[in-house]
Design an enzyme around this catalytic site. Structure first.
Site, short mmCIF file in Angstrom:
data_model
loop_
_atom_site.label_atom_id
_atom_site.label_comp_id
_atom_site.label_asym_id
_atom_site.label_seq_id
_atom_site.Cartn_x
_atom_site.Cartn_y
_atom_site.Cartn_z
N ARG A 69 0.83 -1.20 0.00
CA ARG A 69 0.00 0.00 0.00
C ARG A 69 0.87 1.26 0.00
O ARG A 69 0.57 2.24 -0.66
CB ARG A 69 -0.85 0.04 1.27
CG ARG A 69 -2.22 -0.47 1.07
CD ARG A 69 -3.08 -0.32 2.31
NE ARG A 69 -4.06 -1.37 2.31
CZ ARG A 69 -5.15 -1.38 1.53
NH1 ARG A 69 -5.41 -0.39 0.73
NH2 ARG A 69 -5.98 -2.40 1.56
N MET A 94 -11.84 3.59 -4.67
CA MET A 94 -12.17 2.49 -3.76
C MET A 94 -10.93 1.81 -3.20
O MET A 94 -10.86 0.58 -3.13
CB MET A 94 -13.08 1.48 -4.49
CG MET A 94 -14.37 2.09 -5.01
SD MET A 94 -15.34 2.96 -3.77
CE MET A 94 -16.12 1.56 -2.98
N LEU A 97 -6.42 4.49 1.79
CA LEU A 97 -5.16 5.22 1.66
C LEU A 97 -4.38 5.15 2.98
O LEU A 97 -4.97 5.11 4.07
CB LEU A 97 -5.45 6.67 1.28
CG LEU A 97 -6.08 6.79 -0.12
CD1 LEU A 97 -6.81 8.11 -0.28
CD2 LEU A 97 -5.02 6.61 -1.19
N ASN A 111 -13.52 13.55 0.43
CA ASN A 111 -14.12 12.29 -0.04
C ASN A 111 -15.64 12.44 0.00
O ASN A 111 -16.17 13.25 0.77
CB ASN A 111 -13.70 11.14 0.89
CG ASN A 111 -14.24 9.80 0.41
OD1 ASN A 111 -14.25 9.51 -0.79
ND2 ASN A 111 -14.70 8.97 1.34
N HIS A 113 -18.90 9.88 0.63
CA HIS A 113 -19.22 8.52 1.06
C HIS A 113 -20.74 8.35 1.04
O HIS A 113 -21.46 9.19 1.60
CB HIS A 113 -18.67 8.27 2.47
CG HIS A 113 -18.96 6.88 2.94
ND1 HIS A 113 -18.28 5.78 2.46
CD2 HIS A 113 -19.90 6.41 3.79
CE1 HIS A 113 -18.77 4.69 3.03
NE2 HIS A 113 -19.76 5.04 3.84
N THR A 145 -9.34 11.90 6.90
CA THR A 145 -8.30 11.72 7.91
C THR A 145 -7.91 10.24 7.87
O THR A 145 -8.48 9.46 7.09
CB THR A 145 -8.81 12.08 9.31
OG1 THR A 145 -9.87 11.19 9.64
CG2 THR A 145 -9.29 13.53 9.39
N LEU A 148 -10.94 5.63 8.62
CA LEU A 148 -11.73 5.33 7.43
C LEU A 148 -13.13 5.95 7.51
O LEU A 148 -13.88 5.67 8.45
CB LEU A 148 -11.85 3.81 7.26
CG LEU A 148 -12.69 3.34 6.07
CD1 LEU A 148 -12.02 3.69 4.75
CD2 LEU A 148 -12.98 1.85 6.15
C1 GAR Z 1 -20.42 7.21 -5.21
O1 GAR Z 1 -21.70 6.84 -4.79
C2 GAR Z 1 -19.53 7.51 -4.03
O2 GAR Z 1 -20.24 8.05 -2.94
C3 GAR Z 1 -19.04 6.14 -3.68
O3 GAR Z 1 -18.80 5.52 -4.92
C4 GAR Z 1 -19.71 6.05 -5.88
C5 GAR Z 1 -18.89 6.50 -7.06
O4 GAR Z 1 -19.70 6.83 -8.12
N1 GAR Z 1 -17.85 6.20 -2.89
C6 GAR Z 1 -17.53 5.29 -1.99
O5 GAR Z 1 -18.20 4.30 -1.76
C7 GAR Z 1 -16.24 5.57 -1.23
N2 GAR Z 1 -16.19 4.80 -0.06
P1 GAR Z 1 -19.10 7.57 -9.40
O6 GAR Z 1 -17.87 6.75 -9.85
O7 GAR Z 1 -20.20 7.51 -10.41
O8 GAR Z 1 -18.73 8.96 -9.00
#
Ligand code: GAR
Length: 223
Positions: A69, A94, A97, A111, A113, A145, A148
């Site tokens: 990582r 996804m 980090l 981010n 979420h 931060t 997670l």
């Molecule tokens: C979004 O719903 C975002 O909130 C989520 O992935 C999707 C990406 O959609 N993010 C996570 O789950 C991060 N933990 P997109 O590629 O169409 O923007």
């Protein structure tokens, strides 16, 4: 030579519809910024095509090419820092980090979420909300931060859960709200109105409450 507009680097892993919302906001002049680079950790991420269509430079950095990582994150940092970004935007990126990466960009790393944090960090957020019989789902923009999905929340869009919902239907409705709130929050950061101080996000020097500024679907966004 320093760029004259605030510079963004966007990290994606998939469809990139949130990236598209940033591209659209910049094209509509509702965001005064330039996306210097889009990085994907997956070669087949559709978001790469969205970026290329908009004339934005792309890089594919595969985590599978790195032994750890830390090594992967160092490769990300090397690519990102060539552009001296004012903000780094995780848009459906996804990968978890490392603390080293997060600390390097602390206060300028955002981010989104797909849950009403602090509920449901991690994966399968919509299914978990449905399984628990929740009446609302949503999405939260937050500073990143080392914890997670745990950094200070900035803005949270709430969507009512219908009886007929399944995770896909709910995800689609939440995504529409994500496209409103994410560029909006990033704008605050780029304008210097939004800062992270310790465990708190401040907007115009006022602390934002712990879940972030709550927005119901289709309610106007605060200026
Ligand atoms: C979004 O719903 C975002 O909130 C989520 O992935 C999707 C990406 O959609 N993010 C996570 O789950 C991060 N933990 P997109 O590629 O169409 O923007």
């Amino acid at each position: 030579m320093a760029a004259d507009k605030p510079q963004l680097v966007v990290l994606i892993s998939g469809s990139g519809s949130n990236l598209q919302a940033f591209i659209d906001a910049i094209e509509a002049s509702s965001m005064d910024a330039e996306i210097a680079l889009v990085i994907s950790n997956r070669a087949d991420a559709f978001g790469l095509q969205r970026a290329q269509r908009a004339g934005i430079a792309t890089a594919t950095i595969l985590h599978s090419d790195y032994p750890s990582r830390e090594a992967f994150d160092q490769a990300l940092v090397a690519a990102i820092d060539q552009h001296r970004p004012d903000a780094v935007i995780l848009a459906g990126f996804m990968r978890i980090l490392t603390a080293g990466f997060v600390d390097h960009y602390l206060g300028r790393l955002l981010n989104i979420h797909p849950s009403l944090l602090p509920l449901y960090p991690g994966l399968h957020t919509h299914q978990r909300a449905l399984d628990n019989g929740d009446r609302q789902a949503g999405s939260t923009v937050h500073f990143v931060t080392a914890q997670l999905d745990g950094g200070p929340a900035i803005i949270q869009a709430r969507v009512a859960i219908d009886r007929a919902d399944n995770a896909d239907k709910l995800a689609a409705r939440v995504l529409r709200q994500e496209h409103r709130i994410y560029p909006h929050a990033a704008n605050w950061l780029l304008q210097g109105r939004l800062v992270m101080r310790g465990d708190t996000a401040l907007l115009d020097d006022q602390p934002i409450a712990s879940g972030g500024i709550a927005i119901c679907a289709d309610q106007p966004l605060p200026s």
